[in-house]
Design a protein around this motif. Structure first.
Motif, mmCIF file in Angstrom:
data_model
loop_
_atom_site.group_PDB
_atom_site.id
_atom_site.type_symbol
_atom_site.label_atom_id
_atom_site.label_comp_id
_atom_site.label_asym_id
_atom_site.label_seq_id
_atom_site.Cartn_x
_atom_site.Cartn_y
_atom_site.Cartn_z
ATOM 1 N N THR A 88 39.880 91.350 77.163
ATOM 2 C CA THR A 88 40.410 89.887 77.063
ATOM 3 C C THR A 88 41.883 89.963 76.809
ATOM 4 O OG1 THR A 88 38.041 89.481 76.014
ATOM 5 C CG2 THR A 88 39.972 88.041 75.575
ATOM 6 N N PHE A 89 42.184 88.806 77.049
ATOM 7 C CA PHE A 89 43.931 88.522 76.575
ATOM 8 C C PHE A 89 43.415 87.401 75.552
ATOM 9 C CE2 PHE A 89 46.224 90.812 80.090
ATOM 10 C CZ PHE A 89 47.107 91.690 79.191
ATOM 11 N N TYR A 90 44.429 87.540 74.495
ATOM 12 C CA TYR A 90 44.468 86.456 73.766
ATOM 13 C C TYR A 90 45.812 85.947 73.484
ATOM 14 C CZ TYR A 90 40.240 88.344 71.911
ATOM 15 O OH TYR A 90 38.937 88.955 71.871
ATOM 16 N N ARG A 91 46.260 84.546 73.068
ATOM 17 C CA ARG A 91 47.433 84.108 72.614
ATOM 18 C C ARG A 91 47.470 83.633 71.493
ATOM 19 N NH1 ARG A 91 50.287 80.815 77.360
ATOM 20 N NH2 ARG A 91 50.060 82.915 78.333
ATOM 21 N N THR A 92 48.212 83.968 70.670
ATOM 22 C CA THR A 92 48.432 83.525 69.245
ATOM 23 C C THR A 92 49.001 81.967 69.429
ATOM 24 O OG1 THR A 92 48.658 85.583 68.600
ATOM 25 C CG2 THR A 92 49.154 84.149 66.926
ATOM 26 N N GLU A 93 48.421 81.235 68.772
ATOM 27 C CA GLU A 93 49.185 79.695 68.512
ATOM 28 C C GLU A 93 48.604 79.245 66.998
ATOM 29 O OE1 GLU A 93 47.899 76.916 71.669
ATOM 30 O OE2 GLU A 93 48.209 78.492 73.175
ATOM 31 N N GLY A 94 49.621 79.370 66.436
ATOM 32 C CA GLY A 94 49.623 79.092 64.902
ATOM 33 C C GLY A 94 48.618 80.130 64.208
ATOM 34 N N HIS A 107 43.052 84.092 53.488
ATOM 35 C CA HIS A 107 43.245 85.518 53.336
ATOM 36 C C HIS A 107 43.048 85.732 54.964
ATOM 37 C CE1 HIS A 107 42.608 85.525 49.123
ATOM 38 N NE2 HIS A 107 41.766 84.827 49.255
ATOM 39 N N PRO A 108 43.815 86.905 55.157
ATOM 40 C CA PRO A 108 43.654 87.391 56.597
ATOM 41 C C PRO A 108 42.133 87.955 56.987
ATOM 42 C CG PRO A 108 45.523 88.503 55.577
ATOM 43 C CD PRO A 108 44.792 87.597 54.540
ATOM 44 N N ARG A 109 41.496 87.535 58.119
ATOM 45 C CA ARG A 109 40.469 87.970 58.631
ATOM 46 C C ARG A 109 40.575 89.279 59.155
ATOM 47 N NH1 ARG A 109 37.603 84.164 62.358
ATOM 48 N NH2 ARG A 109 35.836 85.578 61.806
ATOM 49 N N THR A 110 39.783 90.140 58.847
ATOM 50 C CA THR A 110 39.869 91.725 59.173
ATOM 51 C C THR A 110 38.394 92.331 59.738
ATOM 52 O OG1 THR A 110 39.701 92.361 57.035
ATOM 53 C CG2 THR A 110 41.947 92.391 58.080
ATOM 54 N N GLU A 111 37.507 91.240 59.662
ATOM 55 C CA GLU A 111 36.065 91.564 59.663
ATOM 56 C C GLU A 111 35.908 91.765 61.327
ATOM 57 O OE1 GLU A 111 35.717 87.090 59.835
ATOM 58 O OE2 GLU A 111 36.973 88.414 58.751
ATOM 59 N N ASN A 112 36.627 91.475 62.113
ATOM 60 C CA ASN A 112 36.351 91.983 63.529
ATOM 61 C C ASN A 112 37.681 92.527 64.320
ATOM 62 O OD1 ASN A 112 38.085 89.832 64.786
ATOM 63 N ND2 ASN A 112 36.247 88.480 64.210
ATOM 64 N N ILE A 113 37.294 93.414 65.207
ATOM 65 C CA ILE A 113 38.763 94.138 65.714
ATOM 66 C C ILE A 113 40.051 93.351 66.015
ATOM 67 C CG2 ILE A 113 39.236 95.500 67.651
ATOM 68 C CD1 ILE A 113 36.476 96.589 67.755
ATOM 69 N N VAL A 114 39.732 92.132 66.819
ATOM 70 C CA VAL A 114 40.625 91.390 67.232
ATOM 71 C C VAL A 114 41.486 90.663 66.116
ATOM 72 C CG1 VAL A 114 39.647 89.437 67.868
ATOM 73 C CG2 VAL A 114 41.700 89.956 69.057
ATOM 74 N N LEU A 119 50.250 87.595 86.374
ATOM 75 C CA LEU A 119 50.806 88.966 85.931
ATOM 76 C C LEU A 119 49.847 89.655 84.845
ATOM 77 C CD1 LEU A 119 52.656 91.605 85.990
ATOM 78 C CD2 LEU A 119 54.202 90.176 84.492
ATOM 79 N N MET A 120 49.590 88.798 83.980
ATOM 80 C CA MET A 120 48.761 89.217 82.674
ATOM 81 C C MET A 120 47.499 89.752 83.214
ATOM 82 S SD MET A 120 51.015 89.121 80.398
ATOM 83 C CE MET A 120 50.156 89.736 78.948
ATOM 84 N N ILE A 127 42.210 85.001 79.223
ATOM 85 C CA ILE A 127 41.659 85.524 80.259
ATOM 86 C C ILE A 127 40.581 86.341 79.531
ATOM 87 C CG2 ILE A 127 41.774 87.068 82.361
ATOM 88 C CD1 ILE A 127 44.834 86.578 82.200
ATOM 89 N N LEU A 128 39.370 86.359 80.311
ATOM 90 C CA LEU A 128 38.153 86.844 79.678
ATOM 91 C C LEU A 128 37.459 87.666 80.834
ATOM 92 C CD1 LEU A 128 35.952 87.640 77.491
ATOM 93 C CD2 LEU A 128 34.999 85.390 77.797
ATOM 94 N N ARG A 129 37.103 88.992 80.667
ATOM 95 C CA ARG A 129 36.526 89.626 81.908
ATOM 96 C C ARG A 129 35.432 90.596 81.453
ATOM 97 N NH1 ARG A 129 33.867 90.283 86.316
ATOM 98 N NH2 ARG A 129 34.599 91.818 87.705
ATOM 99 N N THR A 130 34.184 90.628 81.965
ATOM 100 C CA THR A 130 33.270 91.543 81.599
ATOM 101 C C THR A 130 32.458 91.493 82.937
ATOM 102 O OG1 THR A 130 33.133 90.564 79.525
ATOM 103 C CG2 THR A 130 31.046 92.139 79.983
#
Length: 106
Positions: free
Chosen positions: A44-50, A88-95, A26-27, A57-60
């Motif tokens: 791309t789909f990511y799953r948060t773990e910890g 500290h929270p990483r904010t240097e990339n979009i994801v 489905l995803m 899933i990665l598609r290009t």
């Protein structure tokens, strides 16, 4: 994009939401339809773990990359840490910015 084609794709996704019982399939369907709907090259789909994001899933299209999901090829990229070594929270990339701030990036 033609509005009728976009509406048809959205309806297809709605039907898949009701019919598909395999979450990974489905995803993947949602991702591929979103790529087409937006005329994007990939997604791309990511799953948060910890404290990290795992690629699911990665598609290009332009690079002919399809990993994870139904591809039978595992994603070859390592997880992305959400925090620096100092905590500290990483904010240097979009994801990581989107995941840490809970904001959509346009």
């Amino acid at each position: 994009m033609d509005i009728n084609r976009a509406a048809s794709q959205i309806i297809d996704i709605g039907i898949a939401l009701n019919a598909e019982r395999d979450l990974d399939r489905l995803m993947e369907k949602i991702l591929f339809e979103a790529i087409d709907l937006c005329s994007a090259d990939g997604g791309t789909f990511y799953r948060t773990e910890g404290d990290q994001l795992n690629f699911e899933i990665l598609r290009t299209k332009s690079l002919d990359i399809h990993q994870g999901g139904s591809s039978d090829e595992p994603v070859s990229l390592p997880p992305i840490p959400l925090f620096t070594e100092e905590g500290h929270p990483r904010t240097e990339n979009i994801v990581t910015f989107a995941a840490n701030t809970k904001q959509t990036v346009k």
